[in-house]
Structures are given as structure tokens and as C-alpha cells.
Design a protein around this motif. Sequence first.
Motif, PDB file in Angstrom:
ATOM      1  N   ILE A   2       7.154 -10.257  14.716  1.00  8.93           N
ATOM      2  CA  ILE A   2       7.538  -9.309  14.825  1.00  8.93           C
ATOM      3  C   ILE A   2       7.518  -8.701  12.987  1.00  8.93           C
ATOM      4  CG2 ILE A   2       9.577  -7.991  14.887  1.00  8.93           C
ATOM      5  CD1 ILE A   2      10.168 -10.523  17.631  1.00  8.93           C
ATOM      6  N   THR A   3       7.184  -7.631  12.923  1.00  7.86           N
ATOM      7  CA  THR A   3       7.783  -7.249  11.289  1.00  7.86           C
ATOM      8  C   THR A   3       8.885  -6.281  11.518  1.00  7.86           C
ATOM      9  OG1 THR A   3       5.882  -5.589  11.760  1.00  7.86           O
ATOM     10  CG2 THR A   3       4.582  -7.764  11.141  1.00  7.86           C
ATOM     11  N   TRP A   4       8.816  -5.604  10.300  1.00  8.36           N
ATOM     12  CA  TRP A   4       9.711  -4.689   9.749  1.00  8.36           C
ATOM     13  C   TRP A   4      10.125  -3.564  10.888  1.00  8.36           C
ATOM     14  CZ3 TRP A   4      14.437  -6.301   8.357  1.00  8.36           C
ATOM     15  CH2 TRP A   4      14.862  -7.554   7.807  1.00  8.36           C
ATOM     16  N   SER A   5       8.465  -3.012  10.848  1.00  5.59           N
ATOM     17  CA  SER A   5       7.684  -1.947  11.024  1.00  5.59           C
ATOM     18  C   SER A   5       8.320  -1.819  12.975  1.00  5.59           C
ATOM     19  CB  SER A   5       6.940  -1.794  10.699  1.00  5.59           C
ATOM     20  OG  SER A   5       5.494  -2.924  11.291  1.00  5.59           O
ATOM     21  N   ASP A   6       8.313  -3.152  13.727  1.00 10.97           N
ATOM     22  CA  ASP A   6       8.841  -2.475  14.811  1.00 10.97           C
ATOM     23  C   ASP A   6      10.381  -2.433  15.156  1.00 10.97           C
ATOM     24  OD1 ASP A   6       6.007  -3.357  15.720  1.00 10.97           O
ATOM     25  OD2 ASP A   6       7.068  -5.746  14.576  1.00 10.97           O
ATOM     26  N   VAL A   7      10.897  -1.772  14.364  1.00  9.91           N
ATOM     27  CA  VAL A   7      12.196  -1.337  14.895  1.00  9.91           C
ATOM     28  C   VAL A   7      13.142  -0.826  16.091  1.00  9.91           C
ATOM     29  CG1 VAL A   7      13.851   0.361  13.985  1.00  9.91           C
ATOM     30  CG2 VAL A   7      12.356   0.365  13.084  1.00  9.91           C
ATOM     31  N   GLN A   8      12.007  -0.839  16.615  1.00 11.63           N
ATOM     32  CA  GLN A   8      12.364  -0.278  18.381  1.00 11.63           C
ATOM     33  C   GLN A   8      13.375  -1.299  18.749  1.00 11.63           C
ATOM     34  OE1 GLN A   8      14.037   2.417  19.630  1.00 11.63           O
ATOM     35  NE2 GLN A   8      14.743   0.531  21.396  1.00 11.63           N
ATOM     36  N   LEU A   9      11.707  -2.733  19.119  1.00  7.66           N
ATOM     37  CA  LEU A   9      11.563  -3.817  19.473  1.00  7.66           C
ATOM     38  C   LEU A   9      12.976  -4.672  19.047  1.00  7.66           C
ATOM     39  CD1 LEU A   9      10.334  -6.134  21.479  1.00  7.66           C
ATOM     40  CD2 LEU A   9       8.731  -6.703  19.377  1.00  7.66           C
ATOM     41  N   ILE A  10      12.717  -4.770  17.542  1.00  6.77           N
ATOM     42  CA  ILE A  10      14.006  -5.421  16.897  1.00  6.77           C
ATOM     43  C   ILE A  10      15.219  -4.635  16.999  1.00  6.77           C
ATOM     44  CG2 ILE A  10      15.105  -5.958  14.450  1.00  6.77           C
ATOM     45  CD1 ILE A  10      12.415  -5.339  13.156  1.00  6.77           C
ATOM     46  N   ALA A  11      15.891  -3.831  17.551  1.00  7.17           N
ATOM     47  CA  ALA A  11      17.239  -3.413  18.201  1.00  7.17           C
ATOM     48  C   ALA A  11      17.191  -4.027  19.392  1.00  7.17           C
ATOM     49  CB  ALA A  11      16.742  -1.515  17.816  1.00  7.17           C
TER      50      ALA A  11
END
Length: 67
Positions: free
Chosen positions: A3-12
Motif C-alpha cells: 500500500i502506498t499514499w496513492s491508494d486513497v480508497q483502499l486506505i480509507a
Amino acid sequence: MEITWSDVQLIAEMLYDEHPDVDPQWIRFTDLHAWVCALDGFVDDPEKSNEKILEAIQMAWIEEAEE
């Protein structure tokens, strides 16, 4: 899965699952940053985040919580 910072939806989605009692509207960005960095699979550089990224994660988390 990495996971990276660009995975906004997954992180949420992951934050919603890990912190179901938290209202993301009121979270401090310092806490949000720490929680993202602590997620299983998060591999990005903690220094690469910024207010825009954290705000996008927060907004996606708010939307996730409203569903």
C-alpha cells in the motif's frame, strides 16, 4: 499487498475497518498519518505524505463511514 499514499480508497476502507468507532470528520492529521503508516502492507515513505493526500484519505473515509 503493498500500500502506498496513492491508494486513497483502499486506505480509507482499511481505516474504517480498523477504527470503526472513530468519526473521521474530527481526526487530527497527525493521528491519521500515524494510522496510515501503521497499516499492514503500507510500504511508502512516511515523508511523502502531505495535507492534500491526508485530506483525500479523510474525505474517502468519511464517505465510507456514511455508507
